[in-house]
Design an enzyme around this catalytic site. Structure first.
Site, PDB file in Angstrom:
ATOM      1  N   LYS A  52       0.845  -1.205   0.000  1.00 30.95           N
ATOM      2  CA  LYS A  52       0.000   0.000   0.000  1.00 30.95           C
ATOM      3  C   LYS A  52       0.880   1.254   0.000  1.00 30.95           C
ATOM      4  O   LYS A  52       0.603   2.216  -0.721  1.00 30.95           O
ATOM      5  CB  LYS A  52      -0.955  -0.018   1.211  1.00 30.95           C
ATOM      6  CG  LYS A  52      -2.072  -1.041   1.026  1.00 30.95           C
ATOM      7  CD  LYS A  52      -2.888  -1.310   2.274  1.00 30.95           C
ATOM      8  CE  LYS A  52      -3.844  -2.475   1.995  1.00 30.95           C
ATOM      9  NZ  LYS A  52      -4.629  -2.888   3.152  1.00 30.95           N
ATOM     10  N   GLN A  96      -4.812  -1.601   9.259  1.00 34.86           N
ATOM     11  CA  GLN A  96      -4.655  -2.913   8.631  1.00 34.86           C
ATOM     12  C   GLN A  96      -5.304  -3.989   9.510  1.00 34.86           C
ATOM     13  O   GLN A  96      -5.014  -4.096  10.694  1.00 34.86           O
ATOM     14  CB  GLN A  96      -3.150  -3.214   8.424  1.00 34.86           C
ATOM     15  CG  GLN A  96      -2.875  -4.514   7.701  1.00 34.86           C
ATOM     16  CD  GLN A  96      -3.417  -4.530   6.275  1.00 34.86           C
ATOM     17  OE1 GLN A  96      -3.299  -3.569   5.526  1.00 34.86           O
ATOM     18  NE2 GLN A  96      -4.053  -5.634   5.900  1.00 34.86           N
ATOM     19  N   ASP A 119     -11.087   2.715   3.450  1.00 36.04           N
ATOM     20  CA  ASP A 119     -11.361   1.279   3.268  1.00 36.04           C
ATOM     21  C   ASP A 119     -12.856   1.021   3.046  1.00 36.04           C
ATOM     22  O   ASP A 119     -13.244  -0.064   2.614  1.00 36.04           O
ATOM     23  CB  ASP A 119     -10.902   0.497   4.513  1.00 36.04           C
ATOM     24  CG  ASP A 119      -9.618  -0.286   4.269  1.00 36.04           C
ATOM     25  OD1 ASP A 119      -9.295  -0.545   3.083  1.00 36.04           O
ATOM     26  OD2 ASP A 119      -8.949  -0.649   5.252  1.00 36.04           O
TER      27      ASP A 119
END
Ligand code: NAD
Length: 280
Positions: A52, A96, A119
């Site tokens: 990422k 995460q 997200d």
């Protein structure tokens, strides 16, 4: 032979479009910044986080890295999120997953400012997706819609079957297909006669989490098959939820594993980050 839907090429195209958008924003004096939080050092998570950050560097998005110890308390993590929510220069916050067992993931996701929820997991983001208002969309299903559109697959009016009802893939996938005017069925572990259900699908999205479970018997001749699964087989090679060799001859288009859905997730994360500026 079916059309092989090339996620590597399509994700590269999307990242280049995002790069262009980020550079236009820079010309207007607007920079884009993503805060990435990892708790503990699970090796798979470290690889995802690394990828990422690499993608951020490629498209010109600044990334701030927060690597917290495994024993970080929930309150410490929530306090960092509250701090990042307040920081004007931070446009996106990504935690995460999975988190260590002593931390409640829902509490953490719920603490992120929905305007920074790149997200797309916050209940407000799921709500806006459900009622068709602007908001962040979960990256993997959003990437699948891009794969379909950019491969010339028509969704409107088609029978779409999604196998799997998880919050991060199956459910948002079904909502997105509905938004594209597909006729949508969601199958799951309690579905009876799964083969009869999937045999109706013009577009079959497989997010069942079981290596090579879906064979040709589940697939209608000429269907488009999208394989979300990622696993390692007995020879340590990547494989999906679909038995590719068995299914490819009967379908009209299919995503390979690797190189199908996988690369789209990060591309759509970059897309969400660049877009966050207009939602803020
Ligand atoms: P999950 O385990 O949360 O959900 C699996 C779903 O499949 C459940 O809703 C369950 O009801 C359903 N299911 C299980 N057994 C079934 C059966 N026998 N028949 C019908 N339905 C059944 O998984 P997930 O998080 O949605 O992920 C699915 C797969 O996609 C996994 O292999 C995961 O690794 C992969 N994944 C890939 C990406 C990517 O970027 N490519 C992102 C997320 C997940």
């Amino acid at each position: 032979m079916p059309q092989i839907i090339d996620g590597k090429a399509i994700s590269a195209q999307i990242k280049d479009e995002v790069k262009e958008k980020v550079s236009q924003l820079k010309e207007q004096g607007i920079s884009v910044c993503l805060a990435v939080i990892q708790v503990g050092n699970d090796p798979a998570s470290s690889v995802y986080v690394g990828n990422k950050k690499k993608a951020c560097a490629y498209v010109g998005i600044e990334s701030l890295s927060y690597e917290l110890a495994e024993e970080t308390t929930q309150e410490e993590l929530l306090s960092l999120i509250r701090e990042l929510n307040q920081k004007e220069e931070v446009n996106g916050i990504l935690v995460q997953l999975p988190l260590p067992g002593h931390i409640d993931e829902n509490a953490v996701i719920g603490a992120i400012d929905p305007r920074k929820d790149v997200d797309g997991f916050h209940p407000q983001s799921v709500g806006t997706l459900c009622i068709g208002q602007p908001g962040f969309v979960s990256c993997t299903p959003a990437g699948i819609i891009e794969l379909l559109k950019r491969s010339g697959v028509k969704i409107a009016g088609k029978e779409c079957v999604v196998i799997g009802r998880s919050n991060i893939v199956g459910k948002p996938m079904a909502l997105l297909l509905l938004r594209e005017n597909g006729t949508v069925t969601v199958a799951h572990s309690k579905t009876e006669n799964l083969k009869e259900v999937t045999a109706r699908a013009d577009i079959l999205i497989v997010a069942v989490g079981k290596p090579r479970m879906i064979t040709a018997e589940y697939v209608k001749e000429g269907a488009v098959v999208i394989d979300v699964g990622i696993h390692r087989n007995e020879n340590n090679k990547l494989c999906g939820d679909v038995d590719y060799e068995d299914v490819a001859p009967v379908c009209s288009a299919i995503t390979p594993v690797p190189g199908g859905v996988g690369p789209m997730t990060i591309a759509m994360l970059m897309y969400n980050c660049a877009n966050s500026v207009s939602l803020q």
